[in-house]
Design a protein around this motif. Structure first.
Motif, PDB file in Angstrom:
ATOM      1  N   LEU A   2    -100.196  -9.254 -10.054  1.00 14.71           N
ATOM      2  CA  LEU A   2    -100.247 -10.434  -9.177  1.00 14.71           C
ATOM      3  C   LEU A   2     -98.930 -11.185  -9.312  1.00 14.71           C
ATOM      4  O   LEU A   2     -98.588 -11.688 -10.389  1.00 14.71           O
ATOM      5  CB  LEU A   2    -101.410 -11.347  -9.575  1.00 14.71           C
ATOM      6  CG  LEU A   2    -101.625 -12.585  -8.697  1.00 14.71           C
ATOM      7  CD1 LEU A   2    -102.084 -12.186  -7.302  1.00 14.71           C
ATOM      8  CD2 LEU A   2    -102.619 -13.537  -9.335  1.00 14.71           C
ATOM      9  N   LYS A   3     -98.169 -11.264  -8.227  1.00 16.94           N
ATOM     10  CA  LYS A   3     -96.841 -11.883  -8.267  1.00 16.94           C
ATOM     11  C   LYS A   3     -96.851 -13.289  -7.674  1.00 16.94           C
ATOM     12  O   LYS A   3     -97.703 -13.597  -6.839  1.00 16.94           O
ATOM     13  CB  LYS A   3     -95.835 -11.016  -7.504  1.00 16.94           C
ATOM     14  CG  LYS A   3     -95.623  -9.631  -8.121  1.00 16.94           C
ATOM     15  CD  LYS A   3     -94.602  -8.846  -7.337  1.00 16.94           C
ATOM     16  CE  LYS A   3     -94.370  -7.472  -7.960  1.00 16.94           C
ATOM     17  NZ  LYS A   3     -93.777  -7.569  -9.317  1.00 16.94           N
ATOM     18  N   ALA A  51     -99.815 -12.277 -13.551  1.00 19.49           N
ATOM     19  CA  ALA A  51    -101.078 -11.835 -14.145  1.00 19.49           C
ATOM     20  C   ALA A  51    -101.341 -10.378 -13.768  1.00 19.49           C
ATOM     21  O   ALA A  51    -100.781  -9.856 -12.798  1.00 19.49           O
ATOM     22  CB  ALA A  51    -102.230 -12.714 -13.687  1.00 19.49           C
ATOM     23  N   ILE A  52    -102.201  -9.730 -14.553  1.00 14.18           N
ATOM     24  CA  ILE A  52    -102.614  -8.349 -14.288  1.00 14.18           C
ATOM     25  C   ILE A  52    -104.114  -8.329 -14.027  1.00 14.18           C
ATOM     26  O   ILE A  52    -104.900  -8.890 -14.808  1.00 14.18           O
ATOM     27  CB  ILE A  52    -102.286  -7.416 -15.471  1.00 14.18           C
ATOM     28  CG1 ILE A  52    -100.794  -7.483 -15.819  1.00 14.18           C
ATOM     29  CG2 ILE A  52    -102.702  -5.978 -15.152  1.00 14.18           C
ATOM     30  CD1 ILE A  52     -99.883  -6.988 -14.728  1.00 14.18           C
ATOM     31  N   ALA A  59     -98.508  -3.477  -6.936  1.00 15.99           N
ATOM     32  CA  ALA A  59     -98.023  -4.854  -7.128  1.00 15.99           C
ATOM     33  C   ALA A  59     -98.477  -5.684  -5.949  1.00 15.99           C
ATOM     34  O   ALA A  59     -98.216  -5.340  -4.803  1.00 15.99           O
ATOM     35  CB  ALA A  59     -96.503  -4.879  -7.223  1.00 15.99           C
ATOM     36  N   VAL A  60     -99.168  -6.771  -6.207  1.00 19.49           N
ATOM     37  CA  VAL A  60     -99.725  -7.605  -5.147  1.00 19.49           C
ATOM     38  C   VAL A  60     -99.013  -8.942  -5.086  1.00 19.49           C
ATOM     39  O   VAL A  60     -98.863  -9.608  -6.105  1.00 19.49           O
ATOM     40  CB  VAL A  60    -101.240  -7.834  -5.381  1.00 19.49           C
ATOM     41  CG1 VAL A  60    -101.787  -8.781  -4.335  1.00 19.49           C
ATOM     42  CG2 VAL A  60    -101.984  -6.514  -5.338  1.00 19.49           C
ATOM     43  N   GLU A  61     -98.540  -9.324  -3.919  1.00 17.01           N
ATOM     44  CA  GLU A  61     -97.943 -10.641  -3.718  1.00 17.01           C
ATOM     45  C   GLU A  61     -98.976 -11.513  -3.033  1.00 17.01           C
ATOM     46  O   GLU A  61     -99.298 -11.315  -1.865  1.00 17.01           O
ATOM     47  CB  GLU A  61     -96.689 -10.551  -2.859  1.00 17.01           C
ATOM     48  CG  GLU A  61     -96.004 -11.887  -2.703  1.00 17.01           C
ATOM     49  CD  GLU A  61     -94.708 -11.756  -1.932  1.00 17.01           C
ATOM     50  OE1 GLU A  61     -94.608 -12.361  -0.849  1.00 17.01           O
ATOM     51  OE2 GLU A  61     -93.806 -11.054  -2.407  1.00 17.01           O
ATOM     52  N   ALA A  62     -99.552 -12.445  -3.764  1.00 14.75           N
ATOM     53  CA  ALA A  62    -100.632 -13.266  -3.222  1.00 14.75           C
ATOM     54  C   ALA A  62    -100.116 -14.300  -2.252  1.00 14.75           C
ATOM     55  O   ALA A  62     -98.944 -14.660  -2.278  1.00 14.75           O
ATOM     56  CB  ALA A  62    -101.378 -13.962  -4.366  1.00 14.75           C
ATOM     57  N   LYS A  63    -100.994 -14.752  -1.388  1.00 15.21           N
ATOM     58  CA  LYS A  63    -100.640 -15.793  -0.425  1.00 15.21           C
ATOM     59  C   LYS A  63    -101.242 -17.118  -0.875  1.00 15.21           C
ATOM     60  O   LYS A  63    -102.441 -17.198  -1.103  1.00 15.21           O
ATOM     61  CB  LYS A  63    -101.187 -15.448   0.964  1.00 15.21           C
ATOM     62  CG  LYS A  63    -100.590 -14.170   1.529  1.00 15.21           C
ATOM     63  CD  LYS A  63    -101.204 -13.837   2.878  1.00 15.21           C
ATOM     64  CE  LYS A  63    -100.624 -12.547   3.431  1.00 15.21           C
ATOM     65  NZ  LYS A  63    -101.242 -12.193   4.729  1.00 15.21           N
TER      66      LYS A  63
END
Length: 440
Positions: free
Chosen positions: A6-7, A75-76, A86-90
């Motif tokens: 989580l980026k 976070a992982i 790899a997730v870039e959250a909004k």
């Protein structure tokens, strides 16, 4: 099983980092899709970062108060899927929380009474952005930083080093100086501590102690430092808006039917302000040391009330390029999203001039404090019916007119009384010349 990174998401082109303010989940908690995981504070607003995956939170990489760069993994999350993603959250912006832009204004104001904290000292020591921010906020000078023994790599001063120094400094005895000496030798933070020692607040058993909200503290500092930074001067003028009131009453139903928008007085007044700024571009400036920055775009800040009673200032970009319909849509959109806590970080940055409607609270006039780094702010008073002398070819008579006071606060370092006064005088001419027969 798969590990998802989580980026920290992008939150506007000018936002490069954010501060972790609160983790809403703990390691081991189950995460639902779109569920908020962490609260962050950017340079402009606070946000909740939601998850775009379902799974279990297995690792938190940054703690509360840590500053994280955009794009860094925070976070992982372990999921049922296979592979590593790899997730870039909004972020979901919650504008009812504190606006951190004021912290930058506070740092700029502090530079006036203390030497700036540069990246590298004369002796060659390097200081990180976090250490410099803490030093500026807490009133630690470059000279003091030089005396701190760093525990980091190559002897660098870390966050823990400077916080320990500040804690010891607070515990050590302070000599109470006279007000004159305080102003000459102390930073704003130190002055605050000294004043607290000199004039303690008396509290009895029946008094209630209420902790100021984080936003309240920041706004208070922003206002104090604005007064310390700018030489505030005010000009006032009374404007006859009878024609505008009559015209709006005549066209508002048709306007709503055609455009689907409610026509209030705000877009009419904002359009007139934008037109006036075009005539006086030296009101649309900011100060950088000994230099004046003349802004090309006219971006009007519009003070709006939030559900929790606080205020925020969304910005109408390129306001001078909008007709009345466009201005109405922009005003209504920003006001609605402010009430619903759905403003984006970019919506509240880039303002070059601010307008606040004190009349909405029943005040006939006010003396607003300049929103740094701008150099002027306009306060609109309540529109009210008053008896007035009306001049006609047949003679003068008393009639009922709709009038309002306008208050103009400006920075006398760069805006003299002539410019400040002519600005609102021209605004008065524009509004009083309103054509009752014009279309919308």
């Amino acid at each position: 099983m798969a590990r998802f990174e989580l980026k920290l998401p992008k939150m506007g082109e000018s936002v490069a980092e954010a501060t972790i303010t609160s983790w809403l989940k703990e390691v081991g908690d189950t995460i639902e899709l779109d569920e908020a995981i962490v609260e962050i504070a950017t340079d402009k607003v606070d946000s909740e970062v939601p998850s775009e995956v379902e799974g279990t939170l297995i690792e938190i990489l940054y703690q509360k108060d840590d500053i994280v760069a955009v794009g860094e993994t925070i976070a992982i999350i372990e999921t049922e899927a296979t592979g590593a993603i790899a997730v870039e959250a909004k972020p979901t912006v919650e504008t009812s929380k504190e606006v951190k832009e004021v912290e930058k204004s506070i740092e700029k104001a502090a530079d006036i009474v203390s030497a700036p904290i540069s990246k590298t000292s004369e002796s060659g020591k390097f200081y990180s952005p976090l250490v410099r921010n803490i030093a500026q906020t807490e009133g630690v000078s470059m000279q003091e930083l030089e005396t701190i023994s760093g525990s980091g790599k190559d002897g660098r001063v870390t966050k823990e080093d400077i916080l320990t120094y500040i804690e010891q400094k607070v515990k050590s005895p302070q000599i109470v100086a006279t007000p004159a000496a305080v102003l000459k030798t102390e930073t704003p933070k130190q002055v605050e501590k000294i004043v607290a020692k000199v004039a303690p607040v008396s509290i009895n058993g029946e008094d209630e102690i209420i902790e100021m909200s984080r936003m309240g503290k920041l706004v208070a500092k922003h206002m104090v430092n604005s007064v310390m930074t700018s030489a505030h001067v005010q000009s006032f003028i009374e404007i006859d808006v009878t024609n505008i009131v009559k015209w709006r009453d005549k066209v508002k139903d048709g306007f709503f039917k055609r455009e689907g928008e409610k026509l209030t007085y705000t877009p009419i007044l904002m359009q007139a302000v934008a037109t006036t700024i075009k005539k006086y571009p030296l009101i649309n400036i900011s100060i950088d040391g000994d230099h004046i920055i003349k802004k090309k775009n006219i971006n009007l800040g519009m003070a709006a009330a939030l559900p929790d009673g606080n205020l925020i200032v969304p910005v109408i970009k390129n306001a001078d390029q909008l007709n009345l319909v466009g201005m109405t849509k922009a005003v209504n959109d920003l006001a609605t999203r402010a009430r619903n806590n759905t403003l984006k970080p970019d919506d509240i940055q880039g303002g070059t001039y601010t307008v606040t409607n004190v009349g909405g609270f029943g005040s006939i006039m006010g003396t607003p404090i300049i929103n740094q780094p701008q150099v002027a702010i306009l306060a609109l008073g309540a529109i009210r019916k008053v008896p007035a002398v009306i001049e006609t070819p047949e003679g003068d008579f008393i009639g009922i007119r709709q009038k309002m006071f306008v208050s103009h606060s400006y920075d006398h370092r760069v805006v003299n009384g002539a410019l400040g006064g002519m600005f609102i005088s021209t605004l008065k001419e524009i509004l009083e010349a309103w054509d009752l027969n014009q279309d919308f």
